[in-house]
Design a protein around this motif. Structure first.
Motif, PDB file in Angstrom:
ATOM      1  N   ALA A  35       0.837  -1.215   0.000  1.00 54.88           N
ATOM      2  CA  ALA A  35       0.000   0.000   0.000  1.00 54.88           C
ATOM      3  C   ALA A  35       0.867   1.257   0.000  1.00 54.88           C
ATOM      4  O   ALA A  35       0.627   2.189  -0.772  1.00 54.88           O
ATOM      5  CB  ALA A  35      -0.919  -0.010   1.223  1.00 54.88           C
ATOM      6  N   ILE A  36       1.887   1.280   0.849  1.00 53.06           N
ATOM      7  CA  ILE A  36       2.704   2.488   1.025  1.00 53.06           C
ATOM      8  C   ILE A  36       3.556   2.762  -0.214  1.00 53.06           C
ATOM      9  O   ILE A  36       3.706   3.912  -0.637  1.00 53.06           O
ATOM     10  CB  ILE A  36       3.574   2.349   2.297  1.00 53.06           C
ATOM     11  CG1 ILE A  36       2.669   2.414   3.527  1.00 53.06           C
ATOM     12  CG2 ILE A  36       4.658   3.425   2.355  1.00 53.06           C
ATOM     13  CD1 ILE A  36       3.317   1.919   4.811  1.00 53.06           C
ATOM     14  N   THR A  37       4.099   1.697  -0.807  1.00 55.35           N
ATOM     15  CA  THR A  37       4.953   1.890  -1.985  1.00 55.35           C
ATOM     16  C   THR A  37       4.126   2.012  -3.265  1.00 55.35           C
ATOM     17  O   THR A  37       4.646   2.429  -4.297  1.00 55.35           O
ATOM     18  CB  THR A  37       5.920   0.694  -2.166  1.00 55.35           C
ATOM     19  OG1 THR A  37       5.121  -0.496  -2.254  1.00 55.35           O
ATOM     20  CG2 THR A  37       6.885   0.574  -0.991  1.00 55.35           C
ATOM     21  N   GLY A  38       2.852   1.627  -3.215  1.00 61.08           N
ATOM     22  CA  GLY A  38       2.016   1.657  -4.415  1.00 61.08           C
ATOM     23  C   GLY A  38       2.381   0.555  -5.395  1.00 61.08           C
ATOM     24  O   GLY A  38       1.980   0.592  -6.562  1.00 61.08           O
ATOM     25  N   SER A  39       3.106  -0.475  -4.928  1.00 57.21           N
ATOM     26  CA  SER A  39       3.519  -1.555  -5.842  1.00 57.21           C
ATOM     27  C   SER A  39       2.351  -2.414  -6.280  1.00 57.21           C
ATOM     28  O   SER A  39       2.482  -3.201  -7.216  1.00 57.21           O
ATOM     29  CB  SER A  39       4.528  -2.484  -5.178  1.00 57.21           C
ATOM     30  OG  SER A  39       5.327  -1.814  -4.303  1.00 57.21           O
ATOM     31  N   SER A  40       1.265  -2.332  -5.561  1.00 60.36           N
ATOM     32  CA  SER A  40       0.085  -3.126  -5.896  1.00 60.36           C
ATOM     33  C   SER A  40      -1.125  -2.282  -5.493  1.00 60.36           C
ATOM     34  O   SER A  40      -1.030  -1.506  -4.542  1.00 60.36           O
ATOM     35  CB  SER A  40       0.166  -4.413  -5.073  1.00 60.36           C
ATOM     36  OG  SER A  40      -0.780  -5.316  -5.463  1.00 60.36           O
ATOM     37  N   PRO A  41      -2.241  -2.410  -6.208  1.00 61.31           N
ATOM     38  CA  PRO A  41      -3.377  -1.520  -5.915  1.00 61.31           C
ATOM     39  C   PRO A  41      -4.143  -1.907  -4.647  1.00 61.31           C
ATOM     40  O   PRO A  41      -5.310  -2.282  -4.688  1.00 61.31           O
ATOM     41  CB  PRO A  41      -4.254  -1.648  -7.165  1.00 61.31           C
ATOM     42  CG  PRO A  41      -3.930  -2.986  -7.729  1.00 61.31           C
ATOM     43  CD  PRO A  41      -2.510  -3.301  -7.361  1.00 61.31           C
TER      44      PRO A  41
END
Ligand code: NDP
Length: 326
Positions: free
Chosen positions: A47-53
């Motif tokens: 969530a924090i890195t935005g690597s996955s929605p």
């Protein structure tokens, strides 16, 4: 004002920062909690890195877990001063979560902090540890007993893996840990692993059926690893599958199911009914040695969360991360 991690939408995607946030922006809910400790799970890092929605609405305070003290309640189930824990329910994904000094949630999502744990220890457990316990309960419910033979734990150095090893070994199982970090063998042995294997043995495409080895398994990895675990379960064995660290795919055949009667037990922690949560936390209180939690966990502050999220996804973090919020 409250202080916390805020994820905001940008033209190119999303950004996360430590921010002072007007507490008038807290979402609706009948219980307001002063958060003492939260944690950093794999999903929080995504969530924090935005690597996955993972984040479904913006702005968002991440943190799928928290432990703290009720500050105000419109629900008779909780009073100011009560110690509580929250895991999942979409908190930190679609409802503001635990990585801020205050949270407002539905009373239905809260459980009392088990007496065996301090708020920090409860967050050392966190969703990862509670999920590990759900996996152990699934093995038990499908009849896997300590005397039946070796039990495999994949993703051994991760949050779920470390707690699973500690609990299973305390219960008397002979635990084999699968890891890509052989340099952590002494750590895994100190948690109770009886043997270590290289995860490369399981991660490549394999045969539909292999040699029968595992009486049971906790798999946090998915993909070819889970397929190979299924292919090497003993007759009637069970694998509790909860994760996707290698991948979301499951390139398996039905052979081990129809020829060896194995069981693939799927584990979801997020929407798990309250009764199962209470059972898992009550078992954690008796079957997880608090000294193992000390070995597994390191503490960080809110200011370290964003950098640590990147490290966690890069496989540089061992065990569990507890986040001091208050
Ligand atoms: P961590 O990041 O703490 O640990 C994951 C571990 O998996 C790593 O430490 C590593 O262990 C191993 N790993 C990483 N990349 C790979 C790869 N490419 N191939 C094989 N192994 C790999 O995560 P958690 O333990 O917190 O979570 C594990 C999984 O479980 C995640 O996918 C997470 O999303 C899922 N999960 C699901 C829940 C549910 O409700 N179903 C709840 C909680 C977690 P090592 O270095 O020892 O090899």
């Amino acid at each position: 004002m409250i202080r916390g991690i805020l994820i905001e939408k940008t033209a190119g995607g999303q950004t996360a920062r430590l921010a002072d946030i007007d507490d008038g922006q807290l979402p609706a809910g009948d219980v307001t909690v002063d958060v003492a400790w939260s944690t950093l799970n794999y999903k929080d890092a995504l969530a924090i890195t935005g690597s996955s929605p993972v984040v479904r609405s913006f702005p968002m305070v991440p943190g799928i877990d928290f432990a703290g003290t009720v500050a105000a309640s419109d629900n008779p189930a909780f009073r100011p001063g009560d110690s509580v824990v929250l895991n999942g329910w979409g908190v930190g994904e679609k409802h503001w979560g635990g990585l801020a000094t205050r949270a407002r949630v539905s009373a239905d999502w809260l459980i009392p902090l088990p007496a065996a744990f301090s708020p920090r220890q409860a967050m050392s457990v966190g969703t990862a540890g509670y999920t590990a316990m759900l996996c152990v309960l699934a093995l038990e419910k499908h009849g896997v007993k300590p005397g039946d033979g070796e039990v495999l734990v994949t993703g051994a150095n991760g949050g779920v893996g470390t707690v699973a090893i500690a609990v299973l070994s305390k219960l008397g199982y002979r635990v084999v840990a699968s890891t890509g970090r052989p340099q952590e063998a002494a750590f895994l042995t100190s948690l109770g692993a009886a043997a270590i294997i290289d995860r490369a043995e399981l991660s490549a495409p394999g045969r539909p059926l292999g040699k029968e080895r595992w009486a049971g398994a906790v798999d946090t990895v998915g993909s070819h690893t889970l397929a190979n675990v299924c292919a090497s379960l003993r007759y009637g064995g069970t694998v509790a599958a909860c994760g996707l660290a290698q991948g979301l795919d499951f390139p398996a055949t039905v052979a081990p199911f129809i020829l060896r009667g194995i069981t693939l037990a799927g584990i979801d922690s997020v929407m798990r009914p309250k009764a199962d949560r209470l059972e898992a936390w009550s078992r954690l209180a008796t079957d997880l040695d608090p000294s193992a939690l000390d070995l597994i966990t390191h503490g960080i502050g809110l200011e370290d969360v964003i950098a640590t999220a990147g490290d966690l996804l890069a496989g540089k973090v061992r065990g569990r991360v507890a986040v001091r919020v208050a």
